[in-house]
Design an enzyme around this catalytic site. Sequence first.
Site, PDB file in Angstrom:
ATOM      1  NE  ARG A   8      33.898  45.582  36.268  1.00 24.99           N
ATOM      2  CZ  ARG A   8      33.679  44.581  37.117  1.00 24.99           C
ATOM      3  NH1 ARG A   8      32.825  43.629  36.800  1.00 24.99           N
ATOM      4  NH2 ARG A   8      34.307  44.546  38.264  1.00 24.99           N
ATOM      5  CD  GLN A  62      36.147  42.947  34.107  1.00 21.49           C
ATOM      6  OE1 GLN A  62      35.018  42.741  33.659  1.00 21.49           O
ATOM      7  NE2 GLN A  62      36.386  43.845  35.042  1.00 21.49           N
ATOM      8  CE1 TYR A  90      41.631  51.975  33.641  1.00 19.00           C
ATOM      9  CE2 TYR A  90      42.639  53.557  35.108  1.00 19.00           C
ATOM     10  CZ  TYR A  90      42.204  53.202  33.854  1.00 19.00           C
ATOM     11  OH  TYR A  90      42.352  54.092  32.832  1.00 19.00           O
ATOM     12  CD  GLU A  91      36.031  51.175  36.796  1.00 19.07           C
ATOM     13  OE1 GLU A  91      36.306  52.226  37.372  1.00 19.07           O
ATOM     14  OE2 GLU A  91      35.047  50.481  37.116  1.00 19.07           O
ATOM     15  N   GLY A  92      38.168  46.474  37.984  1.00 14.95           N
ATOM     16  CA  GLY A  92      38.097  45.016  38.052  1.00 14.95           C
ATOM     17  C   GLY A  92      39.180  44.426  37.182  1.00 14.95           C
TER      18      GLY A  92
END
Lengths: 592, 592
Positions: free
Chosen positions: B292, B439, B432-434
């Site tokens: 992240r 977040q 992407y990556e959450g």
Amino acid sequence: MTYRAPVPDIVFTLRHVAGFDRAVADGVYGDLSADLAETILDEAGRFANDVIAPLNREGDRVGATFKDGAVTTAPGWKQAYAAWTEAGWNALPGPVEYGGQGLPTLLNSACVEMWNAASMAFGIGPILTMGAIEALSAHASDDLKSRYLDKLVSGAWTATMNLTEPQAGSDLAALRSRAESAGDGTYRITGQKIFITYGEHDLTDNIVHLVLARLPDAPAGTRGISLFLVPKFLADGRRNDVRCHSIEHKLGIHASPTCTMIFGDEAGAVGWLIGEENKGLACMFTMMNNARLAVGLQGVAIAERAYQQALGYAKERKQGRAIGAVEGMSPIAVHPDVQRNLLTMKALTTAARAICYMTAEAIDRAHLEENPARRKKANERASLLTPVAKAFSTDIGVEVSSLGVQVHGGMGFIEEMGAAQHFRDARIAPIYEGTNGIQAIDLVTRKLPLAGGETVRGQIASMRATVARLLKESTPAFGATAPRLRDAVESLDRATGYLLQAVSSNAQGEALAGATPYLRLFALAQGGTALADMALAAQARAKAGDTDPAHAGRIALCRFFAENIAIGARGLEETVMSGAGFLQDANLALAV
Amino acid sequence: MTYRAPVPDIVFTLRHVAGFDRAVADGVYGDLSADLAETILDEAGRFANDVIAPLNREGDRVGATFKDGAVTTAPGWKQAYAAWTEAGWNALPGPVEYGGQGLPTLLNSACVEMWNAASMAFGIGPILTMGAIEALSAHASDDLKSRYLDKLVSGAWTATMNLTEPQAGSDLAALRSRAESAGDGTYRITGQKIFITYGEHDLTDNIVHLVLARLPDAPAGTRGISLFLVPKFLADGRRNDVRCHSIEHKLGIHASPTCTMIFGDEAGAVGWLIGEENKGLACMFTMMNNARLAVGLQGVAIAERAYQQALGYAKERKQGRAIGAVEGMSPIAVHPDVQRNLLTMKALTTAARAICYMTAEAIDRAHLEENPARRKKANERASLLTPVAKAFSTDIGVEVSSLGVQVHGGMGFIEEMGAAQHFRDARIAPIYEGTNGIQAIDLVTRKLPLAGGETVRGQIASMRATVARLLKESTPAFGATAPRLRDAVESLDRATGYLLQAVSSNAQGEALAGATPYLRLFALAQGGTALADMALAAQARAKAGDTDPAHAGRIALCRFFAENIAIGARGLEETVMSGAGFLQDANLALAV
């Protein structure tokens, strides 16, 4: 996800915010009624949904193609354009004496929104034709009018605007294309123009180019520019000396050919003067002002399209569990953060639509009011609102289409889904027809001083009137709408006073530095109060027994805008008031 | 316009904002010195400029291609990757016992920024390898470590993260891939994974897939997920039962293959358990937290790249005349409205960089501090900052690249210019990556309550300390920096109190509805005070006789941020405080 024209929302905005009903009552629109308008818009919506929208993906994928000087539009485009003109849509706002239906700009604006939401690459073509019709109607000789207007009004031929040259974009003073009198009433045009939308295509038999060029001995700068009409084919069927050199490989609107045009490779392209010599820019501005509103409508259109796409996806895609649900996955449209994104999209879109339609109504009154003083006032109001309509709507077109990608998660990044195309398409609108920076400068330096500042003060007064009505409204569903919008309007008022002072005292840096945040501030106050007008009308309907759930939705949308978007006003005011302080060391900060 | 790594700005941020100097003084970084760090970063910058950046356009144009199960990277990519690993860049942060250089996350973060600015499609691959190294280091058996870590640390092999399935994206509870024990210590994995970055490619001889799957009889939901290592090639050289089914046609990062992976078409892919059964998600989170931050750095990177491109264009492109100039055209970089765009770009980029680097420093201390209490505190600080670093940086990556297109005018929309590519590439990072919504929810619901709220309160206290220093600073060049940043920090403090209360009283709607604006508010206060730390350090240098004009630039940049960007804080506070009111009728407003 295809497009469904939101005709009920459009009609509600038209009638209860943009002042259609009031204009009808005032007799401005002749015998046009709300019912007839709605019938026309329903029909337009059907055409947009059924004929244009299906072209959009393929138009993006295949795009317009260029070979040996010819441009081929994407599969199906020629047929769709023919069907569209045959159904009379191009002629809708055109002058009656040349076969048009003479319907108001306001009604046409709603249609322009729908054509462009269905496909922005399709919609941009007719916007240019429409602009040319206005320029010719206002400035061309009767001879030129009689030879070209019929065909342009019907859409049998299309038109282009040839302004930009490699060295002359925002700054037309640098324009180099030349025109010389042939002594027979015609001129010979030579030069290169770039970024010419639909400069060449296969949709129609002829293309009418409006071209800015300089006469010999013309004064330098913008006061030496004249406007010419240069057809692709001359009356005798000969090909004129103008050709498409190439088309651009663009981020978006792939189906709209963006051409480099070469005039006068051989003996010079044959052209006719429009209006007076060296007054070309004024003629072009007739065209550009309405084109600016139309580009604003493109912003609304792409935002609406992106919103529909995102909402449709969010209703179908299941991930996670709604608050309070006990098992299973829920559609993501119920999650608060996704709802925030969707509401932001819809609130911005609806506010921008309202501002564009208000601008259209002002344009109509500027033409149709019988009383000259009212015409003048309406014209000033249209002038004031036009840069806001163009810049705010196209800025939010980008923002909303970006949120639309976001709502899709990973699927948003996959081209086949369509959300990415809207994001790409949207990006041109803040640039063309005068960049949004230019719009902001126009607003602050030319439009605020109109009528000694009375135009903008009048506009703020009408926003305050809405706030006053809101403050009397005690329905809990309105939440903090009234205080938030009051704050926004008062911020606008103070920032306006500051900038009027800066402009009148020739503090150019202050005015220019604050222009962009000021335009946004203006749009927040104007858009917020427009949504409030809509919410108050909805509330009145609901009180009168109308059980349409859309009314409660309109109140909720207005509340969302006030509590989540208009709240930016105070900060923007502070920014404007900070003035040009930041410019002092800007070069050091940028290490220019 | 190519990329030039901004090493001086990077080093200044590292040392005077992110706490590199302090960490060195505290002995956290062993014998690493500022001089050595700068030498390494200079070298990395040269590699990014000279070897990676030239790949970027062609990578976009040609992209990764798929044929018969194989993925071919764009021309030149294989050679560049080989040169990059040979130069030891992949090994920079890797564990020393497996051939890594064991250098801090902070230093590597600066490098990650440069690789990704040079080419985001290139930079994303190693981010995944880096994450896998961390997950294996923390959770894998010694046997697995000894078989895989050497190759992953050197970059001889790359790694992937296989989480997403068609029905399981943000919601991993819905995951269906299966794993069964083969009775010999290995497992057989079957299932389909989508959106697998660099899932297949020709850069390396082997690819190590980290795969989430369910064991038979595993509990439902996220507590029944295990993590497996599944190599493309087994130790004996046999091809494992995993293949790439197809790659996606994406909006951006075309050179990064996004694969659909099929595990176990035949007898099941051979895999090894990482960590404990049913604890896979925890293992994956080790990987994801650092990924992240790395994705946040991608946001910084693409913003920096877009800024350089826009600034370069604005310095060359001449249109219009500067205020006060008497004749000729001026570079557009001197016009106030263009300067506003460029300063906005640079200020947002610099603030996001500062936040990412601060996060990296906290991660380093969480690993390297000797005192367990300080380790724990640093870990909490890293946890708090990570979602802000990821979401704010990637959001501004999109905003800045959009402004970058705008600064170019019409040329921005032409693909050959490169500005459009940055705009397209940037759009994946908020997803992407959450997603950034995830977040924000993570920040509000999991990170604010850390240490009973003491972590966030400590962070706010350090922002207040900066404001206190600013208030004592009377240099006129700071303008209204102090009051504006004070207001932003106080808004953050009040909004934090409100949300801590909402979370602790289980007012889920309030917390979730306000999450996204709260994250932005946090970033404005944190980013603004970080720029102020930088400006104060610059001011101290200048007072001490350092005549580098960059110091005045840093003060001007901080001032611009405070007066033009941080001013959004108050409105965001109001939005957070409005709570979940808007959710009540959201469905009506959206007509869901």
